[in-house]
Design an enzyme around this catalytic site. Structure first.
Site, mmCIF file in Angstrom:
data_model
loop_
_atom_site.group_PDB
_atom_site.id
_atom_site.type_symbol
_atom_site.label_atom_id
_atom_site.label_comp_id
_atom_site.label_asym_id
_atom_site.label_seq_id
_atom_site.Cartn_x
_atom_site.Cartn_y
_atom_site.Cartn_z
ATOM 1 N N ARG A 227 0.839 -1.199 0.000
ATOM 2 C CA ARG A 227 0.000 0.000 0.000
ATOM 3 C C ARG A 227 0.874 1.250 0.000
ATOM 4 O O ARG A 227 1.820 1.360 0.786
ATOM 5 C CB ARG A 227 -0.931 0.004 1.214
ATOM 6 C CG ARG A 227 -1.909 -1.172 1.187
ATOM 7 C CD ARG A 227 -2.917 -1.149 2.297
ATOM 8 N NE ARG A 227 -3.734 -2.342 2.256
ATOM 9 C CZ ARG A 227 -4.701 -2.639 3.132
ATOM 10 N NH1 ARG A 227 -4.965 -1.791 4.118
ATOM 11 N NH2 ARG A 227 -5.392 -3.753 3.019
ATOM 12 N N ARG B 145 1.496 1.649 10.376
ATOM 13 C CA ARG B 145 1.107 2.023 9.008
ATOM 14 C C ARG B 145 2.340 1.882 8.115
ATOM 15 O O ARG B 145 3.235 2.724 8.151
ATOM 16 C CB ARG B 145 0.573 3.453 8.982
ATOM 17 C CG ARG B 145 -0.167 3.821 7.698
ATOM 18 C CD ARG B 145 -0.612 5.275 7.738
ATOM 19 N NE ARG B 145 -1.560 5.537 8.784
ATOM 20 C CZ ARG B 145 -2.881 5.417 8.667
ATOM 21 N NH1 ARG B 145 -3.388 5.010 7.522
ATOM 22 N NH2 ARG B 145 -3.688 5.696 9.671
ATOM 23 N N GLU C 15 -7.580 -0.091 14.475
ATOM 24 C CA GLU C 15 -8.076 -1.169 13.617
ATOM 25 C C GLU C 15 -7.016 -2.239 13.385
ATOM 26 O O GLU C 15 -5.878 -1.938 13.035
ATOM 27 C CB GLU C 15 -8.513 -0.601 12.261
ATOM 28 C CG GLU C 15 -9.019 -1.664 11.297
ATOM 29 C CD GLU C 15 -9.145 -1.158 9.867
ATOM 30 O OE1 GLU C 15 -9.203 -2.022 8.954
ATOM 31 O OE2 GLU C 15 -9.162 0.076 9.656
ATOM 32 N N SER D 218 -10.982 -6.228 9.675
ATOM 33 C CA SER D 218 -12.279 -5.735 9.221
ATOM 34 C C SER D 218 -12.940 -6.812 8.384
ATOM 35 O O SER D 218 -12.275 -7.740 7.897
ATOM 36 C CB SER D 218 -12.118 -4.449 8.399
ATOM 37 O OG SER D 218 -11.448 -4.711 7.191
ATOM 38 N N ARG E 241 0.185 -5.035 12.771
ATOM 39 C CA ARG E 241 -0.656 -4.459 13.829
ATOM 40 C C ARG E 241 -0.961 -5.466 14.933
ATOM 41 O O ARG E 241 -1.100 -5.097 16.093
ATOM 42 C CB ARG E 241 -1.947 -3.893 13.228
ATOM 43 C CG ARG E 241 -1.676 -2.660 12.375
ATOM 44 C CD ARG E 241 -2.926 -1.864 12.096
ATOM 45 N NE ARG E 241 -2.615 -0.677 11.291
ATOM 46 C CZ ARG E 241 -3.457 0.304 11.028
ATOM 47 N NH1 ARG E 241 -4.693 0.242 11.513
ATOM 48 N NH2 ARG E 241 -3.095 1.332 10.299
#
Length: 422
Positions: free
Chosen positions: A261, A276, A348, A351, A388
């Site tokens: 990403r 991140r 987060e 999801s 994470r």
């Protein structure tokens, strides 16, 4: 994409969905106008082709000058048919492109608003009181150094910002998390998959990642290929242009892959550590099911994610993501956010999204039953995103001396109960 028949019959519902997502409502009318032009062009083409077929039969029965005249007419008509077909194809492409710009219809139960307007569904566990334990919590970067588990300095030296090495304990922890995730997925009936992470434009566009999410996608222009940001993309495209037997549904896959990403638009956010990053590994659940079963399947994916967090012994909350923060393919999305002690916040970590038939229409994935052939529903859910989850484990299970207790569920995969200092 959404059903063109539904758009024709209920444009106001689509307009309301676009508005709730804070997206361009005018595309609805543009798509309807393009659809009218497309249908008119199809009608014109079919009329000319029928005339051509009739003329061809007349030519076969004619003789002499009559036949010569008919052949001249046939030649002229053939050119008109060719032009009408080209116009039809062009207008169909235009109509499809506009239809592809419309996001999935919003679930009526999804909360309306921007990112901060989510609804908390559930709080699980109690955040640890480090003051009561008699020491101040260290963040994952400091713990990673003490344990020889995370090296962001060398990562930046070699690959630039938002890069890292997992070494020693860190690498072992990733392998343990992946093995536990795959074992859990197998018990739940998933087929494990290691998918390609370099895909063609059709796969990326079909899953909806070349719209609002395009800025975060790595594009290899010379090869016209994309590095995926999630294995949702190759898993969704796995059955592209296929008709699935209804008796085999739901088809569930658990994909392990590296994800990429660009993190565009995140300048200054989470620059410390591995929360991140540009590259990370993940185990992603993906399901193909009948549309009427999608809501129940969504609940199952969420439960499997909750089971994983509970096994990691980490406090978390479940949120119902607001309309303005949904991806274009999702009709509804639930996030699980783990408690991160040094940030005094939930962040987060997983999801799950219900994409109904939206992706399946774009990728031409259908199932066949006694009523005919129809699009399947697709759903996705992250079982574990490695960086994470490592952050959450290190920070929540740390001891005053910098060692970290290993969650009981991971101990069989690591052969230890505690990560020691290096």
């Amino acid at each position: 994409m959404i059903d063109i028949k539904f758009l024709r019959e209920s444009p106001d519902v689509v307009r309301a969905s676009q508005k709730a997502r804070a997206e361009d409502v005018s595309i609805v009318d543009q798509a309807l106008a393009a659809d009218d032009l497309r249908r008119s062009a199809i009608s014109d083409f079919e009329t000319l082709r029928a005339e051509q077929n009739t003329l061809s039969k007349s030519v076969g029965a004619a003789k002499g000058e009559e036949k010569t005249a008919l052949l001249e007419n046939a030649k002229s008509l053939a050119e008109k048919v060719k032009a009408a077909d080209a116009k039809r194809a062009s207008l169909e492409a235009d109509a499809n492109q506009l239809l592809m710009k419309l996001s999935n219809l919003l679930d009526p139960e999804a909360p309306i608003g921007a990112e901060a307007d989510f609804v908390t569904i559930e709080l699980v566990g109690t955040p640890r009181d480090f003051e009561k334990d008699g020491f101040a919590a260290k963040d994952h970067v400091e713990l990673g150094k003490l344990l020889g588990a995370i090296d962001t300095e060398r990562g930046a030296k070699v690959s630039g910002s938002r890069s890292y090495y997992l070494t020693g304990t860190g690498a072992l922890l990733e392998f343990a998390l992946v093995n536990y995730a795959i074992q859990s997925a197998l018990k739940a009936g998933f087929t494990p998959v290691i998918p390609p992470v370099l895909v063609k434009p059709a796969a990326m566009e079909g899953t909806g990642f070349l719209g609002q999410a395009a800025e975060n996608v790595y594009h290899l222009e010379k090869d016209d290929s994309y590095l995926v940001g999630t294995s949702e993309v190759p898993l969704a495209a796995f059955h592209m242009d296929e008709v699935l037997p209804v008796e085999k549904l739901p088809l569930r896959y658990a994909g392990y892959s590296t994800c990429f990403r660009r993190e565009a638009g995140s300048y200054g956010k989470d620059t410390r550590g591995i929360i991140r990053v540009h590259q990370f590994d993940k185990v992603e659940m993906f399901s193909f099911c009948k549309p009427e079963d999608a809501k129940a399947e969504h609940a199952r994916l969420l439960q499997w994610e909750k089971d994983f967090l509970n096994a990691m012994e980490i406090p978390f909350r479940v949120i119902d993501v607001a309309s303005g923060d949904l991806g274009s393919s999702a009709t509804r999305k639930f996030d699980i956010e783990a408690w991160i002690p040094t940030q005094n916040a939930y962040r987060e970590v997983t999801s799950t999204s219900n994409c109904t038939e939206y992706q399946a229409r774009r990728l031409n994935i259908r199932y066949k039953d006694s009523d005919g052939t129809k699009p399947v529903a697709t759903l996705n859910g992250t079982l574990v995103a490695i960086p994470r989850m490592i952050v959450a484990i290190l920070e929540n299970h740390q001891n005053s001396d910098g060692t970290v207790n290993v969650p009981a569920a991971l101990q069989p995969f690591l052969g230890m109960k505690r990560f020691e200092l290096t």
